[in-house]
Design an enzyme around this catalytic site. Sequence first.
Site, PDB file in Angstrom:
ATOM      1  N   HIS B  54       0.753  -1.224  -0.105  1.00  0.00           N
ATOM      2  CA  HIS B  54       0.216  -0.582   0.409  1.00  0.00           C
ATOM      3  C   HIS B  54       0.885   1.152   0.322  1.00  0.00           C
ATOM      4  O   HIS B  54       0.760   2.809  -0.658  1.00  0.00           O
ATOM      5  CB  HIS B  54      -0.738   0.068   1.201  1.00  0.00           C
ATOM      6  CG  HIS B  54      -1.897   0.807   1.341  1.00  0.00           C
ATOM      7  ND1 HIS B  54      -3.176   1.371   0.584  1.00  0.00           N
ATOM      8  CD2 HIS B  54      -1.859   2.369   1.502  1.00  0.00           C
ATOM      9  CE1 HIS B  54      -3.271   2.600   0.660  1.00  0.00           C
ATOM     10  NE2 HIS B  54      -3.093   3.064   2.041  1.00  0.00           N
ATOM     11  N   GLU B  76      -2.194  -5.725  -4.717  1.00  0.00           N
ATOM     12  CA  GLU B  76      -2.897  -4.952  -2.809  1.00  0.00           C
ATOM     13  C   GLU B  76      -4.706  -5.376  -2.540  1.00  0.00           C
ATOM     14  O   GLU B  76      -4.953  -5.675  -2.264  1.00  0.00           O
ATOM     15  CB  GLU B  76      -2.821  -3.173  -2.114  1.00  0.00           C
ATOM     16  CG  GLU B  76      -3.276  -2.865  -1.651  1.00  0.00           C
ATOM     17  CD  GLU B  76      -3.692  -1.126  -1.796  1.00  0.00           C
ATOM     18  OE1 GLU B  76      -2.986  -0.725  -2.861  1.00  0.00           O
ATOM     19  OE2 GLU B  76      -4.440  -0.637  -0.988  1.00  0.00           O
ATOM     20  N   ASN B 455      25.232 -21.668  -8.842  1.00  0.00           N
ATOM     21  CA  ASN B 455      25.794 -22.398  -9.898  1.00  0.00           C
ATOM     22  C   ASN B 455      26.243 -23.682  -8.484  1.00  0.00           C
ATOM     23  O   ASN B 455      26.102 -25.098  -8.434  1.00  0.00           O
ATOM     24  CB  ASN B 455      27.904 -22.589  -8.698  1.00  0.00           C
ATOM     25  CG  ASN B 455      28.587 -21.688 -10.271  1.00  0.00           C
ATOM     26  OD1 ASN B 455      28.090 -23.213 -11.781  1.00  0.00           O
ATOM     27  ND2 ASN B 455      29.197 -21.025 -10.493  1.00  0.00           N
TER      28      ASN B 455
END
Lengths: 125, 736
Positions: B54, B76, B455
């Site tokens: 918000h 939201e 990796n």
Amino acid sequence: MRAFVRATLEDSGFADVTEAANGFEALRLLPRERYDLVVTDINMPDIHGLELLSFMRKSDVHATTPVIIVSTENAQRDRERGMALGANAYLTKPFDPEALRETARRVVEARRAEESGAGPGRVDK
Amino acid sequence: MAGADDESGVREEFLSEAQEIVETLSRDLLLLEQSQKEGRNDPDLLNDIFRAVHTLKGLAGMFGLSSLQTLAHTLENLLDDLRLGRVDLTQEALDILFDGIERIQRILASGDEQSPLDISDLEKSIDRVAEAVPGERDVLRDFSLGENVLGVLTEYEEHRLRQNVTQGTPIYRLRVSFGLSLIDTALEELKARARPLAELITFLPSMGAADEDVIDLEVLLASAVDQEMLREALCTGEALLEPITRKDQPPRQVERPRPAAPRGEAAAPKAEATPAARPAVPPPGASRAEEGDAVEPSVVEASSLPNARTPNTNVALDRVGADALSLRSVANTVRVNIQKLDHLMNVVGELAIVRSAVAQITERLRSHPELRYLSTELHRIARGFERNLTELQDGILDVRMVPLGQVFDKLARVVRQTARDARKEIRLEVKGSETEVDKLIVEELSDPLMHLIRNAIDHGIESPERRKELGKPVQGLLGLTAYQKGNHVVIDVSDDGAGMDPQRLRRKAIERGMVADDEAHEMSREDLLNLVFMPGFTTSETITDLSGRGVGMDVVKTNISKLGGVIDIHSEVGKGTIVTITLPITLAIISALVIRVAGQLYAIPLANVQEALLLDSRAIRTVEGREVMTLRGGTLPLCRIRELFRMGEHVDTGRGSRQFVVVSQLGTRRIGLVVDLLLGQQDIVIKALGKSLRSVRGFIGATDLGDQAVTLVLDTPQILEEVLASNDRRGLEASP
């Protein structure tokens, strides 16, 4: 938001606008002063707008102080509750300055019609 | 001109604030996912996330960034549905949230917040998730909660209350009074005490009954813990706790601590408050007093006893004081552009040069007997100046320090995403995120660490099926551990995967013609592991989307070296790999050892210096055509700076043939640099070499020692690498 409300209210002729950063601060300020108008958001952490409103309506000093509640569009239920608790008007975010100015004028004049006496204006959130 | 500056300043302010919110959001989302997986629901966390999004939306709106605003608005709405229980928090919903945050992050990173954004796919997913709307039966009306309470609840609070009632969690009302001036800290303290035991649903304030400087709060809370325990934790001072009962059940007597209760009855409250119990069943035989009658008098009684309250209030105040302090330190934070700190550091650097110049003048004055008194006075002033300067320098350095947690949080998101893409199950274990490093170093660390993590997940940790076969836990463990070690910070990236096979590395290196056959067979296990840092080296047969993005381990190594750090690998086949990064704590200002070789001054960062000693020619031996010396029983390879830089036989007059060895250690490796003279320690500010000189190897930069002449700063890590890497090569070639 607060700065915007303050600026708009000052533009509309409220000479003395006090800001409270949250519900607590509002609780601290309210018992000490009479206000012409309170503008509060509903959605605030801890002490929210509805609680603040209910607090005011229970107190002698603010039983009839005009209150404008501010909420988002999807908080319709909360808004209705606020009106039921005795808010005088509501605004849906985002609103333009004109809407606030107009609403503020309306509720304050309605109150003045009932009784007279001037005090400082006030902004909360 | 000033306007443009202002604008970019404002934009920067927005970006850093938005970035901060996004970082917190990602962290909270990961926590939320964690709690969802464990079957807990964490309404506070969900609500925090809702609020953060918000805020972000508001921020974006304020700066007219409509695409960001729309995106935040979409998220939201979903979060609002989630927190109000209109939509269930499923994995799918979480994925949407992660996806959304990722997009916000991308918008912020691209610096292009204006372009229109297509989020129709995101909206579609949200619609899918939001379809199933669970209906809620109104169970609240069964409870003895007056309209004066229910009418003040927000929709969210009502949902939380209903949720708890539906789950059978007992509901309580806590009546507390706080002084007006202390209400926020006092409530924070109450919240902190309640958090582990209960969910605080709402705080209904009303004016104090007895005193207009006091506010009474009626707190509704849900808790599954034993009622007495709850009372003990929450009822400091005059606070009053009572269970809220169903209307069809007789209200229970207002409970107080019952020291005099008969033994047979003592078990009753415990039994009724077990987590699975239905809400508030009164013990048999409890008094049937009317709720209102029972509550009100006790409130009045409590508030009208100011004397009785005082001692308790004091205790509370102490704790509140501590809380207030921590709150204040958060509020006092200032965000500063790192460039401003760099500028300050440069000023300090200039001052350090002034200090050195003053020291030199003092020295010169001392040699004139008639000016000696001036020298003494100047020396005294210079000492005071130096003290203040050191303090100033430490202060600025301290401000530049940020916890590694900042980068670790971002990496947690990378781990999650990579693991999902690779279909592997990973548990990330982070330790030492509070370890502090220079902000600039933290910034430069994300890419290398990200690569190492990818990796580890992609090539290190085996698939869940494979791990099951091997008898390993299905979930792979990825560790990020940071700790401080002297002037360095060490970061370990570890995994419990397949490990690296030195023999396989050797074969690959020969196949690719990176090392000669015979050379490869003389390489130690450690040398073989270090092969992965060579440009173009990859052992994976298939280049995946994850790690094979053209950024190899050589880039990781280069980036770490640029920061003055080193990287080491330890690996065991079948058990896992640990990549250790050792970094200096700061880059801004460093202590250096000033040395002289062939009449030239050089500086060596003190962080790279382990010790310095007189070279004893009798201790020098030659092993495989290379000079080494014996140092306390160990062998130390030597590097003559004079030969390294091909400086010829310049005779250092006056000092005879004495020479010194500067022992430099990096990670697990050591080297002795042979120099002509040690001139002492000095703080230096390293300036980068100009563009045309940047490719010259062996130096990290240049500095001014206060004599207005340029002194080169040796890049010991690089020299060490070069010298140890090649057995026969002598001297550094300037690379193109």
